[in-house]
Design an enzyme around this catalytic site. Structure first.
Site, PDB file in Angstrom:
ATOM      1  N   GLY A   1       0.803  -1.216   0.000  1.00  0.00           N
ATOM      2  CA  GLY A   1       0.000   0.000   0.000  1.00  0.00           C
ATOM      3  C   GLY A   1       0.836   1.266   0.000  1.00  0.00           C
ATOM      4  N   ARG A   2       2.086   1.108   0.360  1.00  0.00           N
ATOM      5  CA  ARG A   2       2.975   2.280   0.372  1.00  0.00           C
ATOM      6  C   ARG A   2       4.376   1.872  -0.058  1.00  0.00           C
ATOM      7  NH1 ARG A   2       4.713   2.416   6.703  1.00  0.00           N
ATOM      8  NH2 ARG A   2       4.087   0.271   7.036  1.00  0.00           N
TER       9      ARG A   2
ATOM     10  N   ASP B   1       9.609  -6.049   8.073  1.00  0.00           N
ATOM     11  CA  ASP B   1       8.627  -5.090   8.597  1.00  0.00           C
ATOM     12  C   ASP B   1       8.920  -4.665  10.028  1.00  0.00           C
ATOM     13  OD1 ASP B   1       7.380  -4.613   6.303  1.00  0.00           O
ATOM     14  OD2 ASP B   1       5.455  -5.483   6.797  1.00  0.00           O
TER      15      ASP B   1
ATOM     16  N   ASP C   1      -2.121   6.903   2.668  1.00  0.00           N
ATOM     17  CA  ASP C   1      -1.611   7.887   1.708  1.00  0.00           C
ATOM     18  C   ASP C   1      -0.422   7.355   0.904  1.00  0.00           C
ATOM     19  OD1 ASP C   1       0.317   7.811   3.647  1.00  0.00           O
ATOM     20  OD2 ASP C   1       0.174   9.936   4.194  1.00  0.00           O
ATOM     21  N   GLY C   2       0.020   6.133   1.213  1.00  0.00           N
ATOM     22  CA  GLY C   2       1.145   5.572   0.481  1.00  0.00           C
ATOM     23  C   GLY C   2       2.496   6.142   0.882  1.00  0.00           C
TER      24      GLY C   2
ATOM     25  N   ASP D   1       1.213 -11.480   7.104  1.00  0.00           N
ATOM     26  CA  ASP D   1       1.749 -10.694   5.987  1.00  0.00           C
ATOM     27  C   ASP D   1       3.110 -10.098   6.343  1.00  0.00           C
ATOM     28  OD1 ASP D   1      -0.039  -9.220   7.786  1.00  0.00           O
ATOM     29  OD2 ASP D   1       0.494  -7.458   6.615  1.00  0.00           O
ATOM     30  N   ASN D   2       3.537 -10.271   7.580  1.00  0.00           N
ATOM     31  CA  ASN D   2       4.845  -9.765   7.982  1.00  0.00           C
ATOM     32  C   ASN D   2       5.808 -10.904   8.290  1.00  0.00           C
ATOM     33  OD1 ASN D   2       3.904  -7.164   7.738  1.00  0.00           O
ATOM     34  ND2 ASN D   2       3.432  -6.924   9.910  1.00  0.00           N
TER      35      ASN D   2
ATOM     36  N   LYS E   1       9.945   2.089   0.026  1.00  0.00           N
ATOM     37  CA  LYS E   1       8.827   2.091   0.975  1.00  0.00           C
ATOM     38  C   LYS E   1       8.474   3.542   1.294  1.00  0.00           C
ATOM     39  CE  LYS E   1       7.724  -0.282   5.328  1.00  0.00           C
ATOM     40  NZ  LYS E   1       8.314  -1.115   6.386  1.00  0.00           N
TER      41      LYS E   1
ATOM     42  N   ARG F   1      14.487  -0.657   0.768  1.00  0.00           N
ATOM     43  CA  ARG F   1      14.662  -1.943   1.444  1.00  0.00           C
ATOM     44  C   ARG F   1      15.180  -2.987   0.462  1.00  0.00           C
ATOM     45  NH1 ARG F   1       9.708  -4.006   4.993  1.00  0.00           N
ATOM     46  NH2 ARG F   1       8.576  -4.141   3.023  1.00  0.00           N
TER      47      ARG F   1
HETATM   48  P1  AMP Z   1       2.208  -3.043   8.089  1.00  0.00           P
HETATM   49  O1  AMP Z   1       1.551  -2.850   9.405  1.00  0.00           O
HETATM   50  O2  AMP Z   1       3.338  -2.097   7.830  1.00  0.00           O
HETATM   51  O3  AMP Z   1       2.610  -4.455   7.837  1.00  0.00           O
HETATM   52  O4  AMP Z   1       1.111  -2.656   6.992  1.00  0.00           O
HETATM   53  C1  AMP Z   1      -0.099  -3.337   6.875  1.00  0.00           C
HETATM   54  C2  AMP Z   1      -0.784  -2.975   5.568  1.00  0.00           C
HETATM   55  O5  AMP Z   1      -1.142  -1.596   5.558  1.00  0.00           O
HETATM   56  C3  AMP Z   1       0.057  -3.188   4.329  1.00  0.00           C
HETATM   57  O6  AMP Z   1      -0.765  -3.667   3.302  1.00  0.00           O
HETATM   58  C4  AMP Z   1       0.583  -1.810   4.022  1.00  0.00           C
HETATM   59  O7  AMP Z   1       0.905  -1.661   2.667  1.00  0.00           O
HETATM   60  C5  AMP Z   1      -0.599  -0.927   4.422  1.00  0.00           C
HETATM   61  N1  AMP Z   1      -0.164   0.425   4.799  1.00  0.00           N
HETATM   62  C6  AMP Z   1       0.507   0.775   5.900  1.00  0.00           C
HETATM   63  N2  AMP Z   1       0.748   2.101   5.901  1.00  0.00           N
HETATM   64  C7  AMP Z   1       0.199   2.617   4.771  1.00  0.00           C
HETATM   65  C8  AMP Z   1       0.121   3.916   4.212  1.00  0.00           C
HETATM   66  N3  AMP Z   1       0.653   4.997   4.793  1.00  0.00           N
HETATM   67  N4  AMP Z   1      -0.526   4.051   3.024  1.00  0.00           N
HETATM   68  C9  AMP Z   1      -1.059   3.000   2.423  1.00  0.00           C
HETATM   69  N5  AMP Z   1      -1.004   1.743   2.897  1.00  0.00           N
HETATM   70  C10 AMP Z   1      -0.393   1.543   4.066  1.00  0.00           C
HETATM   71 MG    MG Z   2       3.615  -5.388   6.555  1.00  0.00          MG
END
Ligand code: AMP
Ligand code: MG
Length: 484
Positions: free
Chosen positions: A93-94, A259, A126-127, A249-250, A114, A177
């Protein structure tokens, strides 16, 4: 969009050759004013990258404003269990995968930006990323690498010149990364949930070719991932690492740590330690990590089962494989603990000796890293100073001395072995927080000093002695944040 660049990345993008439903092609979104915070030149050399000599051009590459030739940027799709709850579709997502490079020694690595802007998987996000989590991941992932623990690596960090809105307005940043791959347990779950057997087979073949070439099929793949994760979690626990968000997913297929969100290292040892602000029930507490790994691996087994034609036989085989994690983890963990105690031979009572020490440490607020480092020193009795009640240490110490008397090796050799596994310095949370605070205020000197202090964590280093110290009163960090 992309300007020409003198950079050369030896790309060979095998993931981009998988079927379209594995990803969405997605270039990074340019940022306003790329500013170089850090670039890991040693890692760039190891990967066989040629970076521009010009700093501004380097910053543009790691901001995603300039694409090196041969990049095939994409966002990967995956699913996952987050805190036990099923999300049928997650994905980058980002983050944007620029592609894979093949290093001079033939090893293949993903290079991912990232914080590179929105993708079809951004949901409400917001990516983007801000400087705090970018520096945290940079510091902790490189610290883990220096501790010889399998991990994704930090190639670069840049600021974007854009503001990111979280709790307040914060400086935007992009993290580069490097990973053996970004394929997760959740990647398998994504296709299994859709009963997409063709995709699962392709993913399984891809992972075998890339990570476990000796594996003959899904059963072997599962077995290899279980082994890699058993070893990884034992290594984490050996340095007091709490990942903090072990969602499926991590968790990588490769066995690398991935992550770095709310992760942290223990200061005082306690098995129930939790840092993550969102981990209300301690699901991902320090000592829970092996159980959670099993839970995650059971999800991987369930996904891979889709590929086994004889379902009954598959269930039996995979259940046995997942149940086998406990013994494999114990063997790894006991090995880690024996090494930490300087035991070159294995005796049946060794795990009990180690657990007894840990229990006394927990009761006495003993600092995990300093206690084991002190035991590795010329006067191991100094470890008693870590204990609120030093006599709790003394009783254990006598037993350890008796046990050491049965070892062949001399004291000096044992100390050297212990110092090579018991670090003097870890990425202590209060230091990481200090670095972030200074960096947000425009001062990168604390970041650079901390990186230098953590680069050779097993060496005595008087210049960085303060980085071995636990937090002072008022410096304790008890809560960490995902920083998304
Ligand atoms: P994480 O907790 O980092 O493993 O993220 C969990 C999910 O949320 C993943 O699919 C990420 O891509 C998405 N995500 C986290 N932060 C953002 C962000 N700022 N914008 C878009 N997607 C996000
Ligand atoms: Mg993750």
């Amino acid at each position: 969009m992309p300007n020409a660049t003198s950079a050369h990345f030896p790309f060979d993008n095998s993931y981009a050759r998988l079927p379209d439903r594995f990803f969405t092609r997605q270039p990074p979104s340019p940022v306003t004013a790329p500013g170089l915070v850090a670039v890991n030149r040693a890692l760039a050399d190891r990967l066989g990258l040629t970076l521009p000599t010009d700093e501004a051009e380097t910053a543009r590459i790691f901001a995603g404003n300039t694409l090196p030739a041969g990049a095939a940027p994409l966002a990967q799709v995956y699913a996952g269990h987050q805190f036990g709850g099923w999300s049928p579709q997650l994905g980058d997502g980002r983050a944007v995968l620029l592609g894979e490079v093949v290093a001079p020694d033939g090893a293949r690595f993903d290079i991912q930006l990232k914080g590179a802007g929105p993708t079809p998987y951004s949901r409400r996000g917001d990516g983007r990323a801000w400087l705090g989590p970018v520096l945290r991941e940079y510091i902790v992932s490189e610290a883990m690498a220096a501790l010889n623990i399998p991990t994704t690596r930090a190639l670069a960090a840049v600021t974007t010149g854009d503001i990111v809105q979280r709790d307040g307005f914060l400086p935007g940043a992009v993290f580069t990364r490097v990973a053996a791959s970004h394929i997760r347990v959740g990647t398998f779950q994504y296709f299994a949930a859709r009963k997409d057997i063709e995709a699962l087979q392709a993913l399984s073949d891809h992972c075998i070719a890339r990570h476990f070439p000796q594996a003959q099929g899904p059963a072997d793949l599962l077995d290899a991932v279980i082994g890699a994760q058993a070893r990884l979690i034992a290594q984490w626990m050996g340095v007091g690492f709490v990942h903090g968000v072990m969602n499926t997913d991590n968790m990588t297929i490769s066995g690398e740590t991935i992550d770095y969100g709310p992760c942290a290292f223990l200061d005082a040892y306690h098995p129930d330690t939790v840092f993550s602000s969102i981990d209300q029930f301690g699901r991902y507490a320090y000592a829970n990590q092996p159980q959670i790994a099993v839970w995650n691996l059971a999800q991987l087994a369930t996904a891979l089962l889709t590929l086994i034609p004889d379902r009954e036989a598959g269930i039996e085989m995979f259940t046995a494989a997942v149940n086998g994690f406990a013994a494999r983890f114990d063997a790894e963990w006991h090995g880690v603990l024996r090494a930490k105690l300087g035991l070159g031979t294995a005796q049946p009572d060794d795990p009990a000796l180690a657990f007894d020490l840990l229990a006394r440490m927990a009761d006495n607020g003993a600092d995990f890293t300093r206690s084991f480092r002190a035991l590795s020193g010329a006067d191991p009795r100094q470890a008693r100073d870590e204990f609120i009640d030093p006599t709790a240490f003394d009783a254990w110490f006598a037993t350890w001395q008796d046990r050491l008397a049965q070892e062949g090796a001399g004291d000096a050799a044992r100390r050297a072995r212990m110092q090579a596994v018991n670090p003097a310095r870890i990425a202590r949370n209060h230091r990481v927080e200090q670095v972030i605070e200074a960096a947000v205020a425009g001062d990168l000197a604390p970041f650079e000093t901390l990186m230098a202090a953590l680069a050779h964590p097993f060496d005595e280093d008087p210049a960085h002695a303060a980085y071995a110290d636990p937090p002072l009163d008022g410096e304790h960090v008890t809560r960490t944040f995902c920083g998304t």
